[in-house]
Design an enzyme around this catalytic site. Sequence first.
Site, short mmCIF file in Angstrom:
data_model
loop_
_atom_site.label_atom_id
_atom_site.label_comp_id
_atom_site.label_asym_id
_atom_site.label_seq_id
_atom_site.Cartn_x
_atom_site.Cartn_y
_atom_site.Cartn_z
N HIS A 1 54.72 38.34 25.02
CA HIS A 1 54.16 39.52 24.34
C HIS A 1 55.32 40.09 23.52
O HIS A 1 56.48 40.03 23.93
CB HIS A 1 53.62 40.52 25.37
CG HIS A 1 52.31 40.08 25.96
ND1 HIS A 1 51.11 40.62 25.58
CD2 HIS A 1 52.01 39.13 26.87
CE1 HIS A 1 50.12 40.03 26.25
NE2 HIS A 1 50.65 39.12 27.05
N CYS B 1 47.49 43.62 28.34
CA CYS B 1 46.75 43.54 29.60
C CYS B 1 46.38 44.95 30.04
O CYS B 1 47.26 45.81 30.17
CB CYS B 1 47.59 42.85 30.67
SG CYS B 1 46.78 42.85 32.28
P1 HMG Z 1 37.72 42.72 44.12
O1 HMG Z 1 37.09 44.05 43.90
O2 HMG Z 1 38.78 42.62 45.16
O3 HMG Z 1 36.61 41.62 44.37
O4 HMG Z 1 38.32 42.25 42.72
P2 HMG Z 1 35.93 41.15 45.71
O5 HMG Z 1 36.30 39.74 45.95
O6 HMG Z 1 36.19 42.15 46.81
O7 HMG Z 1 34.37 41.25 45.34
C1 HMG Z 1 33.75 42.52 45.07
C2 HMG Z 1 32.49 42.32 44.26
O8 HMG Z 1 32.84 41.81 42.97
C3 HMG Z 1 31.51 41.31 44.86
O9 HMG Z 1 30.20 41.75 44.51
C4 HMG Z 1 31.79 40.06 44.09
O10 HMG Z 1 30.69 39.16 44.00
C5 HMG Z 1 32.14 40.59 42.72
P3 HMG Z 1 29.24 42.49 45.58
O11 HMG Z 1 29.14 41.50 46.72
O12 HMG Z 1 29.98 43.72 45.96
O13 HMG Z 1 28.02 42.73 44.79
N1 HMG Z 1 33.04 39.65 42.02
C6 HMG Z 1 32.82 39.13 40.81
N2 HMG Z 1 31.84 39.27 39.93
C7 HMG Z 1 31.93 38.54 38.80
N3 HMG Z 1 32.94 37.68 38.52
C8 HMG Z 1 33.95 37.54 39.38
C9 HMG Z 1 33.92 38.29 40.57
N4 HMG Z 1 34.75 38.35 41.62
C10 HMG Z 1 34.21 39.18 42.49
N5 HMG Z 1 34.96 36.69 39.11
C11 HMG Z 1 38.98 40.50 41.20
C12 HMG Z 1 39.06 41.04 42.64
C13 HMG Z 1 39.99 39.38 41.11
C14 HMG Z 1 37.58 40.01 40.97
C15 HMG Z 1 39.31 41.66 40.23
O14 HMG Z 1 40.55 42.18 40.58
C16 HMG Z 1 39.36 41.21 38.78
O15 HMG Z 1 38.32 40.89 38.22
N6 HMG Z 1 40.56 41.19 38.18
C17 HMG Z 1 40.73 40.73 36.79
C18 HMG Z 1 41.83 41.48 36.09
C19 HMG Z 1 42.06 40.88 34.72
O16 HMG Z 1 41.21 40.20 34.17
N7 HMG Z 1 43.25 41.15 34.15
C20 HMG Z 1 43.62 40.64 32.85
C21 HMG Z 1 43.94 39.18 32.84
S1 HMG Z 1 45.57 38.80 33.44
C22 HMG Z 1 46.59 38.93 32.03
O17 HMG Z 1 46.16 39.44 31.02
C23 HMG Z 1 47.98 38.35 32.08
C24 HMG Z 1 48.12 37.03 31.30
O18 HMG Z 1 47.78 37.20 29.93
C25 HMG Z 1 49.55 36.50 31.39
C26 HMG Z 1 50.61 37.57 31.07
O19 HMG Z 1 50.59 38.15 29.98
O20 HMG Z 1 51.45 37.76 31.96
C27 HMG Z 1 47.19 35.95 31.89
MG MG Z 2 49.14 38.03 28.41
#
Ligand code: HMG
Ligand code: MG
Length: 311
Positions: free
Chosen positions: A223, A254
């Site tokens: 970045h 992010c």
């Molecule tokens: P959580 O709340 O701990 O999830 O989130 P959970 O496992 O406890 O599940 C809770 C509910 O969410 C459940 O539904 C699941 O089915 C649902 P319920 O039974 O309550 O109805 N659920 C989902 N629904 C749709 N799709 C899914 C999903 N997973 C669970 N995949 C979780 C944990 C990982 C899901 C959450 O923290 C999350 O979505 N995080 C994503 C954050 C993100 O996208 N950040 C940006 C990307 S990283 C980045 O940008 C860095 C990078 O570019 C590299 C760099 O620059 O360093 C890659």
């Molecule tokens: Mg990134």
Amino acid sequence: MAGATGRQPAPVRIPGLPERVTIYEVGPRDGLQNEKAIVPVDVKEEFVRRLVAAGLPVVEATSFVHPKWVPQLADAEELMTRLGPDGVALPVLVPNERGLDRALALGLRHVAIFGSATETFARRNLNRSLDEQFAMFEPVVTRALAAGVDVRAYVSMCFGDPWEGEVPIEQVVRVGKRLLDLGAGQLSLGDTIGVGTAGRVKALVAAFADADVPAERLALHFHDTYGQALANTLAGLEAGITTYDASAGGLGGCPYAESATGNLATEDLVWMLDGLGIEHGVDLASLAASSVWMAERLGRESPSAVVRALA
Ligand code: HMG
Ligand code: MG
């Protein structure tokens, strides 16, 4: 045609640098995930198609994460259904089995898991502790590989963390090795908040080499928050790294990392690679035109110096 016309740099090679690199485009995913106003799926679809048409061999298209966590990418199914199977790789982020199920249901062939080098960011980005993240990823990688799906792994905060400050290199290597040991093919080292500098890039690559992870397994993900992304890329080239993540027009950030701004702009990267005579297969004019088009859709100018200069 060679020559410094103002529209392209005159190529002069530096001996010892790679002859060819792969640009891993992250604009539609990392670039858009931080946008507050929802971008219509029509626009996202056209953005991806334009990037593919500009010659990018990999375009990370979206994320199958929880839609409450990243509302901008809640249309992941719709987007990937529209894009359909493609000649070019269109990876998607999947944090857990639920995300993988969604990707497999659409027959997607490339996924990426995203781990954290620090405890605080693991909790903030994944709602897991540093150790718990591996338990979340393990079945994702095992099942993806069994289904013939290619898996990349990211490590975030490899160069510094906004809450924890300096991140020891050994800690980054430990986390990266664990992700590779799960079975990920490539490891992308993320400078999530853009604080890295060139010496650290070389030290990090060397530390991975000491841990038996060769440069071919690594990618660099910069970045440009502090304007160091190109200098860091040059350090990466000198260290033999041949895959670079970049975001068209320099979009990005992010939502769960304090002070994260845009990624290295793909156009800025292409300009430097052209100047170094390093092949990449991307058409700069077509790419920059796509970023201008996208900037109009977002209602603000691209932060990329090259996009602005060419426009
Ligand atoms: P959580 O709340 O701990 O999830 O989130 P959970 O496992 O406890 O599940 C809770 C509910 O969410 C459940 O539904 C699941 O089915 C649902 P319920 O039974 O309550 O109805 N659920 C989902 N629904 C749709 N799709 C899914 C999903 N997973 C669970 N995949 C979780 C944990 C990982 C899901 C959450 O923290 C999350 O979505 N995080 C994503 C954050 C993100 O996208 N950040 C940006 C990307 S990283 C980045 O940008 C860095 C990078 O570019 C590299 C760099 O620059 O360093 C890659
Ligand atoms: Mg990134």
